[in-house]
Write an enzyme that holds these catalytic residues in place. Structure first.
Site, short mmCIF file in Angstrom:
data_model
loop_
_atom_site.label_atom_id
_atom_site.label_comp_id
_atom_site.label_asym_id
_atom_site.label_seq_id
_atom_site.Cartn_x
_atom_site.Cartn_y
_atom_site.Cartn_z
CG ASN A 1 -1.98 1.05 1.12
OD1 ASN A 1 -1.75 2.12 0.55
ND2 ASN A 1 -3.14 0.77 1.68
CG ASP A 2 2.73 2.64 -3.71
OD1 ASP A 2 3.82 2.23 -3.28
OD2 ASP A 2 2.32 2.41 -4.86
CB CYS A 3 -1.66 5.46 0.32
SG CYS A 3 -1.74 5.80 -1.43
#
Ligand code: BGC
Ligand code: NOJ
Length: 827
Positions: free
Chosen positions: A483-485
């Site tokens: 999850n890049d976020c």
């Protein structure tokens, strides 16, 4: 509401109105030359790298949407129209767009003139071939003007869109008969040019945009088209274009066929010019033009393309009780896997082609859905990816396809990246039985002098996790995981800081990121992918190393249960303050999807029922009629300690959107746990063919997955919870393609390549009586019949191979055998 229909026999989606709820696109080309083409012929072309070698120009986020493409204009005695409706948008008497495997056919009819355009990129060919068939279906003779149109991009799409002080003076063209050449910068630093040709004489041309369109006009009303005549303009700087103009007269019933080619050519430095040192040496271009110079040759190219796809798609084909499943598995999902494999996340209608090259994690995952199609290309890709790894197992997060070099702007330290390499290499071996990949010498950071074998790369990948654990013995989260976020070391409060590349200076002394923040998702991915590494070692007779690695996996499972089991599901992370993320104790974001599937599939806590409890919690908290949301409850405010995730309004993207990629992990996990009904329910909530009926809500293409569907919280930020619930975005380039291919074919239908052969262990809806499949695998054909007389979801009661009973569910490999007739009876 539908905007078309599936034509399965032709492997096409047929769009029956140009006014789709969003441009519905297709991809042409599978090797070096690629085109994006919408159902109104919008889009662009590039060679290998959508940023560095852009051939035609496209303006993203344009008003109106999807302006710019390869257009054919007709001026029929003052009636101006396009066969694809746009950009002139004259109402057509008939319209149809057929997106097929590597080609698109658009047909428009107005005032008895029918124009059918077929676009495709032939195999082993660097160009888009466009066949235009014009037919007078009326009873009177017709004379009209036809104009073609393409707008050149000055190669580097990023520079092209912002460096106007230079670019307005560099554009160069050459016109030779019916061929218009784009030779911007060719004289100096470039070894390539592009051309746009037609296989017939022309009555004029334009190569200068303002002359053709008019400074204050648009694509919808070009001055030359309105005037019914080209201006023979010659671009010198400004915006070079290519437009052919031809006057055509057709008797009643008469047809005329023209073949246009938009081509790309590279020339060695010393052969670039003719003797005058200026004129382009056109030998290669002419050969390309010659190759498709007649309708017969065009047909031949189309035939080859069809044969290519028929062969690729014959590697796996199934007949199930649900035709939507069949069309996903046999046609569209496999097709999308090829596209995502080729393009990673670089160029779509949502990815501008200038932002991202190939992602380390993305491309490794793309291999999972593609490897059965062309294993050699998968192998080459895996080696390219592994070459951007560092000696300690970390890796560049992205690399550019043209240079194959790691992208220093983004750097590394994404905690999940190395593990995907273990999965892709394993998938390659399981498919092919080619253990030789482990002996390949693969550089680190593209430096061949420090190359080691692929097996070593797997080892450093595995131990990169083991060597970077936090206080609970769980993997450090670093800059982000899958999850890049979720950016637990970011703590950003200044606009403009990139959540993924910025880490708070307070962690500088600790090496750039928090040594407290831990990812449970990576822990579970480790216990899921790690056993593959162990099996590889065992196969190689490295039992001690295998035992050592297994001990690390066991320890991780123990750590997860001790510190990351929240009672009914698994935690998401520990943040940099050492607080739980994704726990009942949290105010918002109490449950996250990402760690759950991998934990279930690696039997973490199975003895205490963790798998079934988790699946129940997911069904209750995350499931909706349009798929599983990523987290619940959605974040309603900015949590500085979590990073980008809470910057999205609830219901979108990583903040409680339906992020279809990770839905697949739950589909797999439910199937693994024997819940075939549940697995199929989740599958059918998001599989594109199942969303066709609600295309007005879903908006994006009903034949391919998108990255995200608005979740149940969409709209909550403006007090309209549920607004945009079910609305798709970011179609085409998503890991969902590969993972759902895995989910449906390997977990639900259960046809799963293993190190020792093909395993068949379905987990299907109990109503199904069974299904059949044909799978080509390691040089043999497997004719598979699955029977489900007792209407169970999972369980292999017996298996027969070529009439003989076999124990277990792996079809034993017999040297030299070309055909396996497998009958599996569930029960
Ligand atoms: C998006 C992610 C994406 C990332 C790429 C983020 O803004 O939400 O889905 O992976 O950017 O850099
Ligand atoms: C899209 C990115 O391409 C992928 O790498 C990432 O895992 C997901 N977004 C989730 O953030």
């Amino acid at each position: 509401m539908k905007f078309g229909y599936f034509d399965d026999a032709n492997k096409e989606y047929v769009i029956t109105t140009p006014k789709t709820p969003y441009p519905w696109i297709n991809y042409l080309g599978t090797q070096g030359f690629f085109s994006l083409i919408s159902n109104t012929a919008g889009g662009y072309s590039f060679y290998k790298d959508a940023r560095l070698r852009r051939i035609t120009r496209y303006r993203y986020n344009n008003v109106p949407i999807d302006m710019g493409g390869r257009y054919f204009y007709i001026n029929d005695n003052g009636t101006i129209w396009n066969p694809g409706w746009s950009p002139v948008k004259t109402e057509l008497d008939e319209y149809e767009c057929r997106h097929g495997m590597g080609y698109t056919k658009i047909t428009g009819k107005k005032n008895d003139l029918k124009v059918n355009v077929t676009f495709f990129v032939p195999q082993d060919y660097d160009g888009e071939v466009q066949q235009v068939v014009l037919t007078n279906e009326g009873s009177a003779e017709k004379t009209f003007a036809l104009f073609s149109f393409a707008e050149w991009c000055l190669w580097d799409a990023q520079d092209d869109s912002n460096n106007f002080q230079r670019n307005f003076s560099t554009g160069r063209v050459e016109v030779d008969g019916s061929v218009i050449y784009h030779k911007t910068e060719y004289r100096d630093r470039r070894n390539h040019f592009a051309f746009y040709s037609v296989n017939d004489s022309i009555d004029g041309y334009d190569t200068d945009r303002d002359s053709f369109i008019g400074l204050y006009n648009g694509f919808n009303n070009p001055e030359a088209v309105l005037a019914g005549k080209a201006t023979n303009s010659f671009a010198d700087g400004w915006a070079p274009i290519a437009s052919h103009y031809k006057k055509i007269t057709l008797k009643p019933g008469e047809s005329k066929t023209l073949v246009f080619i938009l081509g790309y050519v590279e020339m060695p430095q010393d052969q670039k010019f003719e003797a005058d040192g200026k004129t382009i040496n056109k030998v290669k271009a002419k050969a390309m033009i010659e190759k498709y110079s007649t309708p017969e040759k065009f047909e031949e190219g189309m035939k080859e393309l069809r044969a290519y796809w028929n062969k690729l798609l014959s590697i796996l084909s199934v007949t199930t009780p649900d035709d939507k499943v069949d069309r996903m598995v046999n046609i569209w999902n496999q097709y999308q896997c090829m596209v995502t494999f080729n393009l990673s996340r670089s160029a779509s209608y949502f990815e501008s082609g200038i932002g991202r090259g190939m992602g380390f994690r993305d491309s490794n995952q793309d291999v999972l859905g593609f490897v059965h199609q062309i294993p050699d290309r998968a192998k080459e890709r895996i080696i390219d990816i592994a070459s951007t790894q560092f000696p300690d197992g970390g890796c560049y997060h992205q690399y550019q396809p043209l240079t194959k070099k790691g992208n220093a702007d983004i750097g590394g330290d994404f905690s999940d990246d190395p593990l995907w390499l273990i999965l892709s290499v394993s998938a390659y071996i399981k498919e092919t039985g080619d253990w030789g990949i482990l002996d390949e010498m693969v550089p680190y950071d593209n430096d061949m002098s420090i190359a080691q074998t692929m097996l070593e790369h797997l080892k450093v990948s595995f131990y990169h996790i083991v060597n970077n654990l936090g206080p609970h013995g769980l993997p450090l989260a670093m800059r982000a995981d899958w999850n890049d976020c979720i950016n637990l070391s970011c703590f950003s409060d200044t606009p403009g800081e990139s959540f993924q590349t910025y880490t708070n200076p307070k962690f500088a002394a600790e090496g750039g990121y928090s040594k407290v923040a831990e990812s449970v998702m990576v822990a579970a991915l480790f216990t899921y992918s790690g056993p593959n590494y162990v099996e590889i070692l065992k196969h190689l007779g490295k039992d001690d190393e295998a035992a050592k690695a297994q001990a690390e996996i066991d320890k991780m499972k123990k750590n997860i249960m001790e510190s990351a089991w929240d009672g009914d599901w698994f935690l998401r992370a520990y943040d940099a303050n050492g607080e739980k993320m994704g726990s009942k104790e949290c105010e918002e974001g109490q449950i996250f999807i990402e760690p759950q599937g991998f934990a279930i599939m690696s039997d973490v806590g199975k003895e205490q029922g963790a798998d079934l409890k988790t699946l129940a919690a997911i069904d209750e908290r995350l499931n909706t009629k349009y798929g599983l949301v990523l987290n619940n409850a959605a974040f309603t405010k900015y949590y500085i300690q979590y990073g980008e995730i809470s910057t999205y309004p609830g219901g979108y993207k990583e903040n409680a959107g339906i992020f279809t990629h990770n839905n697949a992990w739950i589909i797999c996990a439910a199937a693994y746990a024997g819940q075939g009904d549940q697995a199929f329910k989740y599958y059918s909530e998001i599989a594109p063919a199942f969303t066709e009926e609600t295309s007005d809500i879903h908006k994006t293409e009903p034949y391919v997955y998108g990255q995200m569907i608005g979740g149940k919280d969409a709209g909550s930020d403006i007090g309209q919870t549920g607004k945009n619930f079910g609305q798709g975005k970011n179609s085409w380039l998503t890991g969902t393609a590969a993972w759902n291919m895995v989910a449906i074919s390997q977990y639900i239908l259960g046809i799963q390549p293993d190190f020792d052969g093909l395993s068949i262990n379905p987990s299907i809806p109990h109503e199904w009586d069974g299904f059949t499949a044909i799978r080509r695998y390691r040089g043999a054909t497997y004719n598979i019949t699955v029977k489900n007389p007792d209407h169970v979801c999972k369980g292999v009661a017996s298996m027969e191979v070529n009439g003989k009973a076999v124990e277990g569910c792996i079809v034993p490999l017999t040297e030299g055998q070309k055909e396996y007739n497998v009958v599996v009876t569930m029960g």
